[in-house]
Each structure stands twice: as C-alpha cells, then as structure tokens.
Design an enzyme around this catalytic site. Structure first.
Site, short mmCIF file in Angstrom:
data_model
loop_
_atom_site.label_atom_id
_atom_site.label_comp_id
_atom_site.label_asym_id
_atom_site.label_seq_id
_atom_site.Cartn_x
_atom_site.Cartn_y
_atom_site.Cartn_z
N GLY A 105 56.53 28.31 28.93
CA GLY A 105 55.75 29.48 29.31
C GLY A 105 54.57 29.71 28.39
N CYS A 111 51.21 32.75 26.86
CA CYS A 111 51.11 33.77 27.92
C CYS A 111 52.44 34.48 28.15
CB CYS A 111 50.62 33.14 29.21
SG CYS A 111 50.59 34.30 30.60
N GLY A 127 37.40 43.45 16.76
CA GLY A 127 37.21 42.69 17.99
C GLY A 127 37.54 43.54 19.20
N SER A 128 36.63 43.59 20.18
CA SER A 128 36.85 44.46 21.34
C SER A 128 36.82 43.71 22.65
CB SER A 128 35.79 45.58 21.36
OG SER A 128 34.53 45.06 21.75
N GLY A 129 37.27 42.45 22.62
CA GLY A 129 37.49 41.74 23.87
C GLY A 129 38.77 42.27 24.51
N ILE A 175 41.07 45.34 22.82
CA ILE A 175 41.07 46.63 23.50
C ILE A 175 42.45 46.95 24.06
CG2 ILE A 175 40.22 47.82 25.56
CD1 ILE A 175 38.35 48.02 23.17
N GLU A 176 43.19 45.94 24.52
CA GLU A 176 44.54 46.22 25.01
C GLU A 176 45.44 46.72 23.89
OE1 GLU A 176 44.77 43.18 28.85
OE2 GLU A 176 46.17 42.92 27.19
N GLY A 218 38.84 36.37 18.79
CA GLY A 218 38.71 35.14 19.56
C GLY A 218 39.79 34.13 19.24
N HIS A 243 43.93 54.20 54.31
CA HIS A 243 43.77 55.53 53.72
C HIS A 243 45.13 56.22 53.63
CE1 HIS A 243 42.00 59.47 52.92
NE2 HIS A 243 42.83 59.96 53.83
#
Length: 465
Positions: free
Chosen positions: A40, A43, A181-183, A187-188, A271, A444
C-alpha cells in the site's frame, strides 16, 4: 539460490506498484512485487488514507463545538488523542491487509525486501542486508515512491521537528504548532491540528498558500483559514531555527520585517524527493533529474525493459496518478492501444476545511498559453443545500476557451468539493464543451448545482445570483 523468472517485476507495492501488478495479472503476466515495508506504500500507510481518518476526527471535533448552530447542546466535550491516532492506524492497517489479499487473489508473488537492479532483466532482493531472492524478467517497473524533503537546519528529530510520519502519530496534541510549507500536505496537517484546538502558524516561501491552485481559490482558502484562527505568513524566508526544552523557535523574514515564531512543535512539509538510491540505477541508461526518474509518455526510461511510475517519476505527486500510470504502463507492455496520460486531466484535492479541488488549467495558465477565456463563478451562499448543511462558504470557478467552448479548467473550494471535482474531470476526459455541461441536469438540492451555475455564469446565463 535458484533464479526465479517472471514476465514482470515491480519494485514497490504502493498505489502505483500494486495496481500495476493486479492489471498485469489480469493480462496473463506472471508478476512479482518487491516491497521493503508495507503493502500500500506511503499512501495507504502514512499518507492519503490515515490522514483522512485524522481529518475526519478533527471535523467531528469542530462540529461538536458548533452544535448550537444546529439546535444541539453538549457538555464537557473532550477527546482522547491516543484513540484518535489508534483509529487512524487501524484504518491504514485494514487497507494494507486488503492490498495483501488482492495481490494473493490475483496470484501476484510478493517478496518482502529491498529490490535492486542487478543487470539486464535482473533484480536482487535482500532483507536486512541478507540475500532473499534472485529474480529475472523481461520487464521491470520502478515504483519506489518518494520521501519527505529535508531542509538544512530543519532536520526532523522525531520530537520537536516532525515530518508527516511523526505528525500522524502524536503522543499528545500540541497546544501550538508551526507548519513550514503550504502545499496539500502542509495545509491538511495545519487544518487538522487547528480543528483539534492547537494554535497554528503556517510559513510559506511563495506569495500565497496552495501555490499550485488557481490564485482566486488560494485567496479564498486563506481567508477562510484565517477566519478560523490560523496564522499564515507568506513570501517568507526562514533565517534560522532554534530548539528549546519543549519548543521550537523559527526566525522568519517577511514583508521587510524579521520576527521570531515559537511553538511546541514544527512540521516540515516542504516537498518530496524520489527514492532513487540503492535501486541499482548506476551503470544503466536510466536518467535522473532532480531526484526523479525521467520517463516518456508510456513510462519508459532510457534503459530498455525498465519503466518508472508514480512519485518516483515526478509530478503531480498523487496516488491516483501513480495508479493510472501503473495501468497505462502495463497495458503498453502488453501491446494494448493506450492513450498517453494528460496530466491536466488529473484532479488535485486538498482535504482541509474548507476543502480545495481542481482539474485542468488555472485562469492565469490558460491566458499564459494564449487562450482567450470565459470565466464563470458561483458562490456556495447561492446554493440551497450548502446553506442547509451550514456550509455557505465556498466557490466554484470554471475556465472555458472563448472560441471553442472547451472546459480548460475547474477550481473549487468548500464543503465536499473533493467529491464533486470528478464531474469536471469526466467532462474534460470526454472533451465536453459548455454546451454539454449546460444541458446536463444536476440533481436538486445538491451542492453540485453550483457546478452547473458556474458554467452558466461563464456565458452570462447564471440563474441564482
């Protein structure tokens, strides 16, 4: 040790490697996978999946603290950090075992160890420095993935300075945190810890967070995160890092000012670098560029019979890109007619709160490439389902070629957009124009109606704003 022969050998059992192995087996190839850690890959075990389990916990924590808006009340709201981590690890283990079952079901032979090219069509497998197996195959796929990039002066120590691994299994929740780092990864984690109650500061060298996203979406996301209490410093240069007994201080220059930012812990998310070492590339015609193996449109390297897929082969560094490359590569080996991958049709998702998702060209990139564009926007505040859910902060943006009607790109920020982006991805794969999208009936009430309205807006036909 007798040599074992296969049609295909894959080094790495991550989302690229194991998917390639299963597809190869379906096509009748005798296939082997060599994996040195967990099936795996990053990931399933230390990336996409366990982080989503953590983020789900943080979403629940946020909801518990906003119950009054929905007519509920609760007292003494609290969490057990170890149980939060334990659940995340259990999810990862379940899926890793699932991969093991799938490979066994598809009669793929798995070798536990480090694989290394050992001559033309040869792979040597070792474990803890001891020989495990000698393998041979006409085709070999390198799928060894990547690891976190380490900046000088910010080397992870496992206690004060973390990579994604340590950030995923904290012994306790820090009260304050710096994320460099804000990739997507940065951010997550910033969003997770913020929603678990930490004071979070994000430091980014570029002039905006989520720099690969459309500038308008980045700005929207920043505003939403800052509204939640996150501190964000962009166009920043780190001058130094100092460790205390139980804290980290970063000296940052931004906007002509120098400041010290101190927090209990620091996450480095700057990165990744490809795992090109110790896989036997020396003496081959495989070319490496900035730690990533160079491939052609069919994943072939410069060495006949050797291929590369996934993070090892360069951006975008996404699990679904690796899986698609794995299938593409194997089908090309099998002689099937395959279409080279168009990376602009690969969606990107960031699972912060609010979520961010996109596919195709940003507005700026489309103009840079010479397109005359039509741009449509629709805010979640005009969508009934978003308001009913209590998620009125969001935006859908579409970018069309003004002359042909081609959907060049779609960009979204808000609740559930990581689920919705696939609609635009299918549209791009089918080469849809604004005409097909306008004639598509959206159900809808759903947030996806905002996707329809954003298309209509690009052509002056929006209904609900």
């Amino acid at each position: 040790m007798a040599e074992q022969s296969f049609d295909l050998i894959i080094l790495g059992g991550g989302p690229g490697g194991y998917v390639a192995a299963i597809r190869a087996s379906q096509l009748g190839m005798r296939t082997a996978v060599v994996e040195r850690e967990n099936l795996g890959g990053i990931c399933l075990n230390w990336g996409c999946i366990p982080t989503k389990a953590l983020l789900r916990s943080s979403e629940i924590n946020h909801l518990l603290h906003t119950l009054d808006a929905y007519g509920f009340a609760a007292d003494n709201i609290r969490f057990d950090a170890q149980k939060v981590v334990k659940r995340s690890r259990a999810v990862a283990n379940q899926l890793s075992n699932g991969v093991k079952h799938l490979l066994k079901k598809n009669k793929v032979t798995v070798f536990d160890g480090q694989g290394k090219l050992a001559g033309k069509g040869k792979v040597a497998v070792t474990k803890d420095g001891k020989p495990v197996a000698d393998l041979a195959a006409k085709h070999i796929i390198l799928a060894t993935g990547a690891r976190a990039r380490v900046l000088p002066g910010m080397e992870p120590d496992g206690r004060l300075i973390w990579t994604y691994r340590e950030a995923m299994v904290p012994p306790a929740m820090p009260k304050s945190l710096i994320v460099v780092g804000s990739g997507a990864i940065g951010i997550e984690f910033a969003s997770f810890y913020l929603n678990m109650g930490a004071a979070v500061t994000v430091i980014e060298v570029m002039d905006r967070i989520l720099p690969v996203e459309d500038a308008e979406i980045s700005a929207f996301a920043r505003k939403a995160l800052e509204k939640q209490g996150m501190k964000i410093v962009t166009s920043a240069r780190i001058q130094g890092t100092r460790k205390g007994a139980d804290s980290v201080t970063v000296t940052v220059e931004a906007g002509g000012k120098v400041q010290d930012i101190t927090a209990e812990r620091l996450i480095s998310a700057v990165g990744i670098v490809g795992n090109v070492e110790d896989i036997g590339l020396e003496g081959t015609a495989v070319k490496v560029d900035r730690t990533h193996v160079v491939i052609d449109e069919y994943c072939r390297t410069g060495e006949p019979g050797v291929y590369a897929i996934g993070d090892l082969a360069g951006p975008p560094w996404l699990a679904h890109k690796a899986s698609h490359e794995g299938v593409l590569c194997v089908e090309a080996i099998a002689g099937l007619h395959v279409h080279p991958m168009d990376v602009t049709n690969i969606p990107g998702c960031t699972y912060c709160r609010p979520q961010v998702a996109s596919v195709g060209l940003t507005e700026a990139k489309a103009k840079e490439l010479g397109h005359e564009v039509k741009v449509g926007r629709f805010p979640f505040i005009g969508n009934g389902k978003a308001i009913a859910m209590g998620e009125p902060e969001g935006l859908v943006k579409t970018v069309f070629d003004a002359k042909t009607g081609e959907l060049l790109g779609a960009h979204m920020v808000g609740a559930e957009v990581t689920e919705m982006i696939q609609g635009y991805t299918i549209a791009r794969t089918l080469e849809s124009t604004e005409a097909e999208l306008m004639h598509t009936v959206f159900p809808h009430p759903t947030i996806s109606e905002a996707m329809h309205e954003a298309v209509l807006d690009a052509y002056g036909r929006v209904i609900h704003i």
